[in-house]
Design an enzyme around this catalytic site. Structure first.
Site, PDB file in Angstrom:
ATOM      1  N   HIS A  17       5.286   8.759   9.761  1.00 35.30           N
ATOM      2  CA  HIS A  17       3.892   8.993  10.180  1.00 35.30           C
ATOM      3  C   HIS A  17       3.834  10.025  11.306  1.00 35.30           C
ATOM      4  O   HIS A  17       3.011  10.942  11.286  1.00 35.30           O
ATOM      5  CB  HIS A  17       3.271   7.704  10.720  1.00 35.30           C
ATOM      6  CG  HIS A  17       3.053   6.616   9.707  1.00 35.30           C
ATOM      7  ND1 HIS A  17       3.465   5.321   9.892  1.00 35.30           N
ATOM      8  CD2 HIS A  17       2.450   6.634   8.493  1.00 35.30           C
ATOM      9  CE1 HIS A  17       3.120   4.585   8.855  1.00 35.30           C
ATOM     10  NE2 HIS A  17       2.513   5.361   7.977  1.00 35.30           N
ATOM     11  N   LYS A  41      -4.331  -5.138   2.518  1.00 31.42           N
ATOM     12  CA  LYS A  41      -3.072  -5.504   3.192  1.00 31.42           C
ATOM     13  C   LYS A  41      -3.344  -6.475   4.336  1.00 31.42           C
ATOM     14  O   LYS A  41      -4.320  -6.292   5.081  1.00 31.42           O
ATOM     15  CB  LYS A  41      -2.383  -4.256   3.764  1.00 31.42           C
ATOM     16  CG  LYS A  41      -1.850  -3.273   2.731  1.00 31.42           C
ATOM     17  CD  LYS A  41      -1.185  -2.102   3.441  1.00 31.42           C
ATOM     18  CE  LYS A  41      -0.721  -1.011   2.495  1.00 31.42           C
ATOM     19  NZ  LYS A  41      -0.351   0.223   3.205  1.00 31.42           N
ATOM     20  N   ARG A  90       5.338  10.768   0.139  1.00 30.31           N
ATOM     21  CA  ARG A  90       6.797  10.616   0.150  1.00 30.31           C
ATOM     22  C   ARG A  90       7.416  10.912  -1.204  1.00 30.31           C
ATOM     23  O   ARG A  90       8.510  11.440  -1.300  1.00 30.31           O
ATOM     24  CB  ARG A  90       7.169   9.187   0.553  1.00 30.31           C
ATOM     25  CG  ARG A  90       6.939   8.879   2.001  1.00 30.31           C
ATOM     26  CD  ARG A  90       6.965   7.416   2.250  1.00 30.31           C
ATOM     27  NE  ARG A  90       5.940   6.750   1.457  1.00 30.31           N
ATOM     28  CZ  ARG A  90       5.591   5.475   1.594  1.00 30.31           C
ATOM     29  NH1 ARG A  90       6.199   4.714   2.470  1.00 30.31           N
ATOM     30  NH2 ARG A  90       4.633   4.963   0.845  1.00 30.31           N
ATOM     31  N   SER A 128       6.327   1.429   6.218  1.00 32.32           N
ATOM     32  CA  SER A 128       6.049   0.369   7.193  1.00 32.32           C
ATOM     33  C   SER A 128       6.476  -0.986   6.628  1.00 32.32           C
ATOM     34  O   SER A 128       7.000  -1.836   7.354  1.00 32.32           O
ATOM     35  CB  SER A 128       4.553   0.338   7.529  1.00 32.32           C
ATOM     36  OG  SER A 128       4.159   1.533   8.130  1.00 32.32           O
TER      37      SER A 128
HETATM   38  O1  PNS Z   1      -1.531   3.697   5.479  1.00 34.24           O
HETATM   39  P1  PNS Z   1      -2.348   3.311   4.280  1.00 34.24           P
HETATM   40  O2  PNS Z   1      -2.375   1.798   4.121  1.00 34.24           O
HETATM   41  O3  PNS Z   1      -1.911   4.028   3.037  1.00 34.24           O
HETATM   42  O4  PNS Z   1      -3.839   3.792   4.593  1.00 34.24           O
HETATM   43  C1  PNS Z   1      -4.862   3.482   3.689  1.00 34.24           C
HETATM   44  C2  PNS Z   1      -6.224   3.667   4.358  1.00 34.24           C
HETATM   45  C3  PNS Z   1      -6.314   2.788   5.615  1.00 34.24           C
HETATM   46  C4  PNS Z   1      -6.418   5.111   4.746  1.00 34.24           C
HETATM   47  C5  PNS Z   1      -7.261   3.225   3.293  1.00 34.24           C
HETATM   48  O5  PNS Z   1      -7.035   1.886   2.937  1.00 34.24           O
HETATM   49  C6  PNS Z   1      -8.694   3.365   3.792  1.00 34.24           C
HETATM   50  O6  PNS Z   1      -9.237   4.444   3.753  1.00 34.24           O
HETATM   51  N1  PNS Z   1      -9.281   2.229   4.252  1.00 34.24           N
HETATM   52  C7  PNS Z   1     -10.623   2.190   4.762  1.00 34.24           C
HETATM   53  C8  PNS Z   1     -11.580   1.598   3.699  1.00 34.24           C
HETATM   54  C9  PNS Z   1     -11.966   2.671   2.698  1.00 34.24           C
HETATM   55  O7  PNS Z   1     -12.512   3.705   3.045  1.00 34.24           O
HETATM   56  N2  PNS Z   1     -11.675   2.396   1.425  1.00 34.24           N
HETATM   57  C10 PNS Z   1     -11.914   3.329   0.345  1.00 34.24           C
HETATM   58  C11 PNS Z   1     -10.729   4.274   0.195  1.00 34.24           C
HETATM   59  S1  PNS Z   1     -10.990   5.391  -1.127  1.00 34.24           S
END
Ligand code: PNS
Length: 160
Positions: A17, A41, A90, A128
């Site tokens: 990250h 999650k 990745r 993570s």
């Molecule tokens: O590190 P991650 O878990 O891949 O990040 C994912 C994240 C937090 C960016 C994604 O879950 C997110 O955008 N969450 C906020 C809720 C949202 O906007 N959901 C629609 C995504 S298209």
């Protein structure tokens, strides 16, 4: 001013990250790293702890700031008037899900684009989830996560 948003759940932040955010910070005037809740999650660390861990680990990047948000990423991007999201990739296995999110975000907010940065090979195996698993069972994660994160993981699993 060109501003990029680097969102993620950062539970916890890894060197992968940090690498993506450092590289984004070289290409943009300012980077906002956004610690955002991922509803699919169950996090190990609370949102504010993740924000503090990431902020400490990014202290050396002058044009990066860290914020936390519980809601839709597009709402946060609109609030901050940011039109570029930067995410790391990745492997091909990341691509399908990341592409889906990028397209959903673009559908929700016209003009919101996502740029993908390939991870450096040295971090391409790192996640993570794996870091948490290794740390939970007493494995060493030094060198894979910032030092403050390695300490936070030790403390967290010592107390469980
Ligand atoms: O590190 P991650 O878990 O891949 O990040 C994912 C994240 C937090 C960016 C994604 O879950 C997110 O955008 N969450 C906020 C809720 C949202 O906007 N959901 C629609 C995504 S298209």
């Amino acid at each position: 001013m060109r501003v990029a948003l680097c969102p993620g759940s950062f539970d916890p932040p890894t060197n992968g990250h940090i690498d993506v955010i450092e590289r984004a910070a070289r290409h943009f005037d300012r980077v906002i790293a956004a610690v955002i809740a991922n509803p699919s999650k169950e996090p190990l660390f609370p949102l504010e702890t993740r924000k503090d861990l990431l902020a400490d680990a990014l202290g050396h990047v002058d044009n990066a700031s860290v914020e936390s948000f519980d809601g839709l990423l597009v709402d946060f991007a609109n609030e901050r008037k940011v039109s570029i999201i930067v995410k790391g990739l990745r492997a091909v296995s990341d691509y399908e899900y990341e592409l889906q999110m990028a397209q959903m975000n673009a559908a929700l907010t016209h003009g919101l684009d996502t740029l993908f940065l390939p991870s450096q090979p040295e971090w391409s195996f790192l996640s993570s989830s794996l870091v948490k698993q290794v740390s939970k069972y007493g494995g060493a994660v030094d060198g894979l996560v910032p030092t403050n994160v390695a300490q936070a993981l030790k403390d967290r699993f010592a107390s469980s």
